[in-house]
Design an enzyme around this catalytic site. Structure first.
Site, PDB file in Angstrom:
ATOM      1  CG  HIS A 191     -22.371  -3.711 -20.633  1.00 19.13           C
ATOM      2  ND1 HIS A 191     -21.745  -4.351 -21.331  1.00 19.13           N
ATOM      3  CD2 HIS A 191     -21.927  -3.885 -19.380  1.00 19.13           C
ATOM      4  CE1 HIS A 191     -20.542  -4.948 -20.594  1.00 19.13           C
ATOM      5  NE2 HIS A 191     -20.886  -4.564 -19.424  1.00 19.13           N
TER       6      HIS A 191
HETATM    7  N1  UDP Z   1     -24.220 -12.485 -22.058  1.00 19.02           N
HETATM    8  C1  UDP Z   1     -25.257 -13.217 -21.982  1.00 19.02           C
HETATM    9  N2  UDP Z   1     -26.529 -12.877 -22.341  1.00 19.02           N
HETATM   10  C2  UDP Z   1     -26.413 -11.549 -23.054  1.00 19.02           C
HETATM   11  C3  UDP Z   1     -25.130 -10.655 -23.115  1.00 19.02           C
HETATM   12  C4  UDP Z   1     -24.026 -11.498 -22.576  1.00 19.02           C
HETATM   13  O1  UDP Z   1     -25.106 -14.310 -21.580  1.00 19.02           O
HETATM   14  O2  UDP Z   1     -27.346 -11.177 -23.686  1.00 19.02           O
HETATM   15  C5  UDP Z   1     -23.094 -13.114 -21.270  1.00 19.02           C
HETATM   16  C6  UDP Z   1     -21.614 -13.168 -22.113  1.00 19.02           C
HETATM   17  O3  UDP Z   1     -21.457 -14.126 -22.875  1.00 19.02           O
HETATM   18  C7  UDP Z   1     -20.569 -13.181 -21.191  1.00 19.02           C
HETATM   19  C8  UDP Z   1     -21.061 -12.126 -20.161  1.00 19.02           C
HETATM   20  O4  UDP Z   1     -22.678 -12.152 -20.132  1.00 19.02           O
HETATM   21  O5  UDP Z   1     -20.356 -14.347 -20.847  1.00 19.02           O
HETATM   22  C9  UDP Z   1     -20.511 -10.852 -20.012  1.00 19.02           C
HETATM   23  O6  UDP Z   1     -21.203  -9.972 -19.119  1.00 19.02           O
HETATM   24  P1  UDP Z   1     -21.283  -8.558 -19.478  1.00 19.02           P
HETATM   25  O7  UDP Z   1     -21.116  -8.283 -21.030  1.00 19.02           O
HETATM   26  O8  UDP Z   1     -22.420  -7.986 -19.038  1.00 19.02           O
HETATM   27  O9  UDP Z   1     -19.946  -7.930 -18.333  1.00 19.02           O
HETATM   28  P2  UDP Z   1     -18.547  -7.720 -18.610  1.00 19.02           P
HETATM   29  O10 UDP Z   1     -18.099  -9.092 -19.072  1.00 19.02           O
HETATM   30  O11 UDP Z   1     -18.346  -6.584 -19.530  1.00 19.02           O
HETATM   31  O12 UDP Z   1     -18.106  -7.513 -17.117  1.00 19.02           O
END
Ligand code: UDP
Length: 361
Positions: free
Chosen positions: A210
């Site tokens: 993403h």
């Molecule tokens: N996550 C979720 N469902 C999904 C994809 C990700 O619950 O379909 C969770 C993942 O396990 C983690 C969080 O969302 O806890 C991460 O969010 P994201 O990857 O959007 O953001 P980042 O961590 O890169 O800021």
């Protein structure tokens, strides 16, 4: 009674805040000294990116929903600052609590700092040293405005020291509290649910993509999918697709038929998917650590990471977006997995407890 206004806007923030909010409720059973009010900026807003987390994780309903989304960075951050300021003027809190590195984080920090309200930043001190990333800009500026910097790792503390935190304003404090995502993983592991509507093989790789640097660059996205396509000939790939990526992959001219692309899942399904996969492939920040919590290797589809300790101990490999590098990393981890998953790199699962006791002090 101390009043905390928590600013949330994006999926990882809903997840992280659930641990702290639960701890606030626990604290109040004994001391009844904290009141939490939630502002939801609306950055992520639909059922699968927002509501499901509030429902599944019993997060308090936001008092303010600002409905600001789908805008350029400047417009989004600017409108958030304006509306958050209005809410803060009404609430006049003791603390503004912000998480991570999104536009909602920065907007909350700017609005609070202009009103001289103290800011507590959870996940402070992280750096990718890549100023092309909007997240890097957001976290550097938020740290600079905060009064308490809740750092998940030693590296985060060192980063702040290297930036001369001792010369910042007098009352700024750092706290090495561990990672709230570990608190979440430990708590929700017991409640994890196998997704009923995804047909899973016994063995699969869990993948998410993403990050703007990948989704907004057609070549990078094309290369990632080219690597995924090769891997999907050997093992099932489950890809819960982020809405931003969903739109952009329509234009990718690579066979995706073997890759199981599904709608984003809730946290209880996600935790189950991590716990039961063979390997994680991601450009997410949070998922790199969750892979570690569940003793899974992770291939990171980026050129750098904020979680360098995972690379140092051999649990994570930075593959960037080159197809061959992705395949090499896949071969490495499917053959050897010898990382020290037992190390307590992210604390002991009590990060939210130390955050709440600091805020209540
Ligand atoms: N996550 C979720 N469902 C999904 C994809 C990700 O619950 O379909 C969770 C993942 O396990 C983690 C969080 O969302 O806890 C991460 O969010 P994201 O990857 O959007 O953001 P980042 O961590 O890169 O800021």
């Amino acid at each position: 009674m101390k009043k905390i206004v928590t600013i949330l806007g994006a999926r990882p923030q809903f997840i992280k805040s659930s641990a702290v909010s639960r701890q606030i409720l626990k604290h109040n059973k004994k001391f009844d000294s904290l009141k939490e009010i939630i502002i939801h900026t609306g950055q992520h807003f639909d059922e699968r990116m927002s509501n499901i987390f509030f429902d599944e994780m019993s997060i308090q309903k936001p008092k303010y929903f600002l409905d600001i989304n789908d805008k350029s960075h400047g417009a989004m951050t600017g409108q958030m600052i304006e509306k958050i300021e209005q809410a803060l003027l009404k609430e006049n809190p003791d603390w503004v609590l912000v998480y991570g590195d999104t536009n909602s984080t920065l907007a909350g920090a700017i609005a609070a700092s202009k009103l001289n309200i103290k800011i507590a930043h959870v996940e402070a001190g992280l750096r990718s040293f890549n100023m092309q990333m909007p997240e890097e800009i957001n976290r550097i500026l938020t740290d600079r405005l905060s009064s308490i910097l809740f750092c998940p790792t030693d590296t985060a503390i060192k980063n702040l020291q290297n930036e001369g935190i001792s010369n910042w304003k007098n009352e700024v404090r750092t706290s090495l509290c561990g990672d709230v995502m570990l608190d979440c993983s430990l708590f929700y592991k017991k409640l994890a649910k196998k997704p009923i509507n995804i047909q899973l093989d016994n063995e699969y790789v869990l993948c998410t993509i993403h990050r703007a640097e990948n989704t907004d660059n057609k070549t990078r996205l094309q290369n990632i999918f080219s690597g995924l396509n090769e891997i999907s000939k050997k093992i099932q790939i489950i890809l819960p697709i982020h809405p931003r990526t969903k739109n952009l992959i329509q234009n990718i001219n690579i066979d995706k038929s073997n890759i199981k692309i599904v709608e984003p899942v809730g946290y209880l399904n996600m935790i189950w998917l991590i716990d039961n996969c063979n390997l994680v492939l991601t450009d997410s920040g949070g998922l790199q650590k969750e892979a570690y919590f569940f003793k899974k290797n992770c291939i990171t589809l980026r050129d750098e990471t904020e979680w360098t300790e995972l690379v140092d101990i051999g649990a994570n490999q930075l593959a960037g977006t080159n197809k061959n590098d992705i395949l090499d990393a896949y071969t490495r981890f499917m053959n050897v997995s010898d990382a020290h998953f037992e190390l307590k790199l992210y604390g002991d699962g009590n990060a939210s407890k130390s955050i709440v006791s600091e805020l209540a002090r």
